[in-house]
Scaffold this motif. Structure first.
Motif, PDB file in Angstrom:
ATOM      1  N   ARG A 239      97.418  62.311 -28.461  1.00  0.00           N
ATOM      2  CA  ARG A 239      95.967  62.132 -28.555  1.00  0.00           C
ATOM      3  C   ARG A 239      95.619  61.072 -29.598  1.00  0.00           C
ATOM      4  NH1 ARG A 239      93.124  65.688 -25.618  1.00  0.00           N
ATOM      5  NH2 ARG A 239      94.165  67.598 -24.927  1.00  0.00           N
ATOM      6  N   GLU A 240      96.365  61.065 -30.688  1.00  0.00           N
ATOM      7  CA  GLU A 240      96.097  60.095 -31.749  1.00  0.00           C
ATOM      8  C   GLU A 240      96.605  58.702 -31.389  1.00  0.00           C
ATOM      9  OE1 GLU A 240      97.226  59.346 -36.478  1.00  0.00           O
ATOM     10  OE2 GLU A 240      97.770  61.226 -35.474  1.00  0.00           O
ATOM     11  N   THR A 241      97.759  58.619 -30.757  1.00  0.00           N
ATOM     12  CA  THR A 241      98.425  57.343 -30.508  1.00  0.00           C
ATOM     13  C   THR A 241      98.077  56.754 -29.156  1.00  0.00           C
ATOM     14  OG1 THR A 241     100.252  58.255 -31.807  1.00  0.00           O
ATOM     15  CG2 THR A 241     100.679  56.191 -30.673  1.00  0.00           C
ATOM     16  N   GLY A 242      97.490  57.543 -28.267  1.00  0.00           N
ATOM     17  CA  GLY A 242      97.184  57.074 -26.923  1.00  0.00           C
ATOM     18  C   GLY A 242      96.430  55.749 -26.881  1.00  0.00           C
ATOM     19  N   PRO A 243      95.357  55.573 -27.680  1.00  0.00           N
ATOM     20  CA  PRO A 243      94.643  54.282 -27.642  1.00  0.00           C
ATOM     21  C   PRO A 243      95.528  53.098 -28.005  1.00  0.00           C
ATOM     22  CG  PRO A 243      93.277  55.972 -28.661  1.00  0.00           C
ATOM     23  CD  PRO A 243      94.636  56.571 -28.496  1.00  0.00           C
ATOM     24  N   ALA A 244      96.440  53.275 -28.959  1.00  0.00           N
ATOM     25  CA  ALA A 244      97.355  52.189 -29.345  1.00  0.00           C
ATOM     26  C   ALA A 244      98.318  51.878 -28.209  1.00  0.00           C
ATOM     27  CB  ALA A 244      98.108  52.552 -30.615  1.00  0.00           C
ATOM     28  N   ILE A 245      98.763  52.919 -27.487  1.00  0.00           N
ATOM     29  CA  ILE A 245      99.660  52.697 -26.352  1.00  0.00           C
ATOM     30  C   ILE A 245      98.938  51.889 -25.267  1.00  0.00           C
ATOM     31  CG2 ILE A 245     100.872  53.847 -24.459  1.00  0.00           C
ATOM     32  CD1 ILE A 245     101.487  56.133 -26.458  1.00  0.00           C
TER      33      ILE A 245
END
Length: 253
Positions: A239-245
């Protein structure tokens, strides 16, 4: 049980369906899977033995490189190309966990492996060359299959720093996902939809494992031995890293 160049396994409700699928892969020219050889006189399914090396979690350094991700992506793409258009036989039965009872993914595009756990990927000459254990094969989508591979190999499951293998302690996981995506040839739409699907997948894995732990001692042991904590951390990390991915996947060039 291995006997010569064959593997004998107990015949289960889904075995003949999976053998039909493996037979199609063979006929389509895909060489990265066991060849189905029917049923022996003791009622066991018979498969060809797939030679090579498998790695378990935590992945050793020699199995954690970007070239491994790229080779796995190409192998899965070849599997998808071979699988496309195959129609399961009438009355097909699929395997699954105690809580899904073989339910088929909605909007299925093709039949595929769906379980790229590290022990199911066979290496030769240092790179992924074949897949074994098709017990969870069933109709699915290309994107779900990709997300499942990245669950174990990016790895999404062990994205939280507390759970990473030493070889991946400092890994740039969004970059690793992009390496896989480029080697597979993911479409623009798949790149946008991957991270949200991975978050949903992590949540369903958590809930499904919790429910399975109430029904099966094997799942219960895994759940109580730390599985519940790893899955919870994986969901939070995604949930935290999804936007960066997503940003890395959709970066021009």
């Amino acid at each position: 049980m291995r006997i010569g160049d064959t593997v004998r396994r107990p015949l289960r409700p889904f075995s003949l369906t999976v053998q039909a699928y493996l037979g199609h892969l063979r006929d389509a020219g895909f060489t990265g899977a066991p060849v189905p050889l029917g049923v022996d006189g003791r009622g066991r399914e018979v498969l060809s033995f797939v030679a090579g090396q498998v790695h378990r979690h935590p992945l050793p350094a020699q199995a954690a490189g970007q070239e491994v991700l790229a080779a796995l992506a190409r192998l899965i793409r070849a599997l998808h190309e071979a699988s496309a258009g195959w129609e399961p036989p009438p009355g097909a039965v699929w395997g699954g966990t105690p809580t899904d009872e073989g339910r088929v993914t909605e909007r299925a595009e093709l039949v595929s492996h769906r379980d790229y756990a590290t022990g199911n990927v066979v290496f030769r000459d240092g790179l992924p060359a074949a897949l074994i254990d098709f017990d969870l094969a069933k109709p699915t989508t290309r994107l779900y299959d990709i997300a499942n591979a990245l669950w174990y190999w990016a790895p999404f499951k062990w994205g939280d720093p507390r759970d990473r293998a030493p070889a991946l302690a400092d890994a740039d996981i969004p970059h690793r996902v992009a390496v896989f995506a480029d080697a597979y040839g993911m479409t623009a739409r798949q790149r946008v939809e991957l991270a949200p699907l991975a978050v949903d997948m992590a949540h369903r894995y958590y809930e499904g494992s919790r429910a399975s732990a109430k029904l099966d001692p094997v799942f219960r042991r895994h759940w109580e031995d730390g599985g519940k904590d790893v899955l919870a951390r994986a969901e939070a990390w995604l949930r935290e890293t999804g936007p960066a991915i997503t940003a890395r996947l959709c970066r021009p060039g």
